[in-house]
Enzyme design. Structure first.
Site, PDB file in Angstrom:
ATOM      1  N   ASN A   7       0.967  -1.276   0.091  1.00 57.34           N
ATOM      2  CA  ASN A   7      -0.039  -0.009   0.044  1.00 57.34           C
ATOM      3  C   ASN A   7       1.006   1.314   0.157  1.00 57.34           C
ATOM      4  OD1 ASN A   7      -1.854   1.945   0.484  1.00 57.34           O
ATOM      5  ND2 ASN A   7      -2.581   1.163   2.495  1.00 57.34           N
ATOM      6  N   LYS A  14       3.486   0.595   2.941  1.00 64.99           N
ATOM      7  CA  LYS A  14       3.012  -0.254   4.272  1.00 64.99           C
ATOM      8  C   LYS A  14       2.839  -1.509   3.363  1.00 64.99           C
ATOM      9  CE  LYS A  14      -0.753  -0.226   7.502  1.00 64.99           C
ATOM     10  NZ  LYS A  14      -2.310   0.000   7.419  1.00 64.99           N
ATOM     11  N   ARG A  90      -2.788  -2.213  -3.255  1.00 71.52           N
ATOM     12  CA  ARG A  90      -3.952  -1.412  -3.036  1.00 71.52           C
ATOM     13  C   ARG A  90      -3.992  -0.087  -3.866  1.00 71.52           C
ATOM     14  NH1 ARG A  90      -5.315   1.831   2.218  1.00 71.52           N
ATOM     15  NH2 ARG A  90      -7.602   2.385   1.654  1.00 71.52           N
ATOM     16  N   HIS A 179     -12.674   3.151   0.976  1.00 67.50           N
ATOM     17  CA  HIS A 179     -12.569   1.926   2.289  1.00 67.50           C
ATOM     18  C   HIS A 179     -13.310   0.819   1.416  1.00 67.50           C
ATOM     19  CE1 HIS A 179     -12.289   5.568   5.274  1.00 67.50           C
ATOM     20  NE2 HIS A 179     -11.191   5.411   4.797  1.00 67.50           N
ATOM     21  N   HIS A 207     -16.606   2.545   9.066  1.00 69.10           N
ATOM     22  CA  HIS A 207     -15.116   2.332   9.292  1.00 69.10           C
ATOM     23  C   HIS A 207     -14.977   3.780   9.640  1.00 69.10           C
ATOM     24  CE1 HIS A 207     -11.163   1.519   7.698  1.00 69.10           C
ATOM     25  NE2 HIS A 207     -10.908   2.828   7.794  1.00 69.10           N
ATOM     26  N   ASN A 210      -8.738   7.504  10.934  1.00 69.73           N
ATOM     27  CA  ASN A 210      -8.424   8.998  10.320  1.00 69.73           C
ATOM     28  C   ASN A 210      -9.282   9.565   9.297  1.00 69.73           C
ATOM     29  OD1 ASN A 210      -6.762  10.911  11.166  1.00 69.73           O
ATOM     30  ND2 ASN A 210      -4.888   9.695  10.915  1.00 69.73           N
ATOM     31  N   GLY A 211      -9.548   8.568   8.175  1.00 69.01           N
ATOM     32  CA  GLY A 211     -10.741   8.868   7.335  1.00 69.01           C
ATOM     33  C   GLY A 211     -12.162   8.173   7.942  1.00 69.01           C
ATOM     34  N   ARG A 240     -11.010  16.203   8.027  1.00 68.97           N
ATOM     35  CA  ARG A 240     -11.915  16.429   6.882  1.00 68.97           C
ATOM     36  C   ARG A 240     -13.423  16.569   7.579  1.00 68.97           C
ATOM     37  NH1 ARG A 240     -10.627  11.545   3.472  1.00 68.97           N
ATOM     38  NH2 ARG A 240      -8.980  11.341   4.887  1.00 68.97           N
ATOM     39  N   GLU A 385      -7.861  -5.181   5.872  1.00 74.05           N
ATOM     40  CA  GLU A 385      -7.810  -4.898   4.371  1.00 74.05           C
ATOM     41  C   GLU A 385      -6.880  -5.711   3.603  1.00 74.05           C
ATOM     42  OE1 GLU A 385      -8.601  -0.275   3.601  1.00 74.05           O
ATOM     43  OE2 GLU A 385      -7.921  -0.495   5.803  1.00 74.05           O
TER      44      GLU A 385
END
Ligand code: AMP
Length: 403
Positions: A7, A14, A90, A179, A207, A210-211, A240, A385
């Protein structure tokens, strides 16, 4: 079969290496600060955690470092990199073209490049990772798994914005949702936990990391989701703000003299929990400060959970009947207060928490937190994920007869 899942962010990689025969994780880690003189690699292999000194100018260098760690004489987990048969990437934005994982060929790369205009911060580093992996592991099957793909089942009524229709046709302006891998993974786990086939379940999956995004899932298919053209829409997030009146942008430009670029930056990076509290984008800090009497931190938590509750109500209406509500992501998996406030007052929708079960549901264990008389099962499920990316990559390789 060894499957390497990566990712790539703009300055990070990652990764996890799976042995998919038993889905065990052989190694995992995070390389950060790519491009800087001293990159930072945290690698967890068979001898525990190591942080080798390193530097990496770009994703190519970074991937080479990670592969070295995988075959390292002391802390490596495989003998040579040729043992990696499949690489799962990803990819954030797959536009309308992709509704499932695909083998990466030149046409797929071109399509991901085309989608970069919709995800300028995400798709380019994903492409850099793909190029690096193709070069370093030329014999492995390279598979792309898209964050948007799971939401490709949305009906037009859910994905078309009430804007001039030609904007959809001409510029691709529609709801895509994100997501997807996380929502799909927790939905599958929820079906296992409830002991019922996914095809017979209506689920709402939240979910919250952070997002943050929330999805309504009917019979395993996404029918509605809160993120839109970009991951800026919907719930309140770390930095956000989610839903807002679009006229704010023009009002603000006129009143404050801020440029569109400055306003965009404020909407993406200085809003949400951070914007309301003026303190932090991290829910732990917000909750702690609220306990210590900070009014704006309390307000941030209240707005976060109020918006979440509104979406739970809306998605209950979309689904008609809900069998399960799932909390996942760093906040969803760990925050007793967020879960409690989000579900508070929803007994009319058949959602009742077991206070004690909610309080003890932390630390990465999947569990049920609904009361015995709750019509809707409420679950906490740690997302994974990477594992779903690994599974889907294997499926693609098998279909190609390469595994
Ligand atoms: P993620 O993006 O899924 O890694 O989630 C990151 C977010 O999870 C952080 O911003 C934290 O706010 C939140 N988080 C992690 N642990 C806790 C906790 N114990 N209580 C509340 N929030 C938490």
């Amino acid at each position: 079969m060894k499957v390497f899942v990566i990712n790539c962010g703009s300055s990070s990689i990652k990764y996890q290496l799976f042995d998919m025969t038993d889905e065990s994780v052989l190694a995992k880690g995070l390389l950060e600060r790519l491009g800087n003189s001293g990159a930072n690699l945290q690698h967890q292999g068979k001898t525990g955690k190591v942080e080798p000194e390193c530097s990496a100018k770009n994703h190519r260098d970074g991937l080479a470092l990670i592969l070295e760690s995988l075959v390292h004489p002391q802390y490596g987990v495989i003998e040579n990199i040729e043992q990696i048969e499949v690489v799962g990437h990803r990819v954030v934005h797959g536009g309308e073209q992709f509704n499932q994982a695909v083998r990466i060929d030149n046409k797929v790369i071109k399509a991901i490049e085309d989608c970069a205009k919709l995800a300028p911060l995400h798709n380019p580093p994903n492409l850099a990772g793909i190029a690096a992996a193709k070069e370093a592991l030329p014999k492995a099957v390279q598979v792309a798994i898209f964050d948007t793909a799971f939401h490709n089942t949305l009906a037009k009524r859910a994905f078309v914005y009430a804007l001039p229709y030609e904007w959809y046709k001409k510029y691709g302006i529609r709801r895509y949702g994100f997501h997807g891998t996380s929502h799909q993974y927790v939905a599958q786990r929820a079906a296992e936990m409830l002991g019922r086939p996914l095809s017979k379940l209506n689920l709402i999956t939240a979910h919250l990391g952070n997002g943050c995004s929330i999805t309504a899932i009917r019979a395993g298919q996404s029918v509605e989701t809160s993120m839109g053209l970009t991951p800026a829409e919907g719930l309140v997030m770390g930095t956000r703000g989610g839903d807002m009146d679009p006229a704010i942008i023009f009002h603000l430009a006129g009143k404050s003299g801020m440029s569109l670029e400055e306003i965009n930056k404020a909407l993406q990076k200085q809003s949400g929990l951070l914007g309301i509290s003026g303190l932090s984008n991290d829910m732990r800090d917000i909750i702690q400060a609220g306990k210590e009497g900070n009014e704006r931190a309390r307000l941030a938590l209240e707005i976060f959970t109020y918006r979440l509750k509104k979406y739970i109500g809306a998605y209950t209406a979309v689904l008609g009947k809900v069998d399960g509500l799932v909390f996942t992501g760093g906040i969803g998996e760990n925050s007793v207060a967020v879960r409690q406030r989000a579900v508070e007052g929803l007994s009319g929708l058949g959602m009742l928490l077991d206070q004690k079960a909610n309080e003890t549901a932390t630390g990465g264990q999947a569990c049920e937190i609904s009361a015995a008389n709750s019509g809707v099962k409420i679950l906490v499920i740690p997302t994974n994920e990477e594992l779903l990316i690994g599974r889907q990559s294997v499926e693609v390789a098998k279909e190609l007869g390469e595994a």
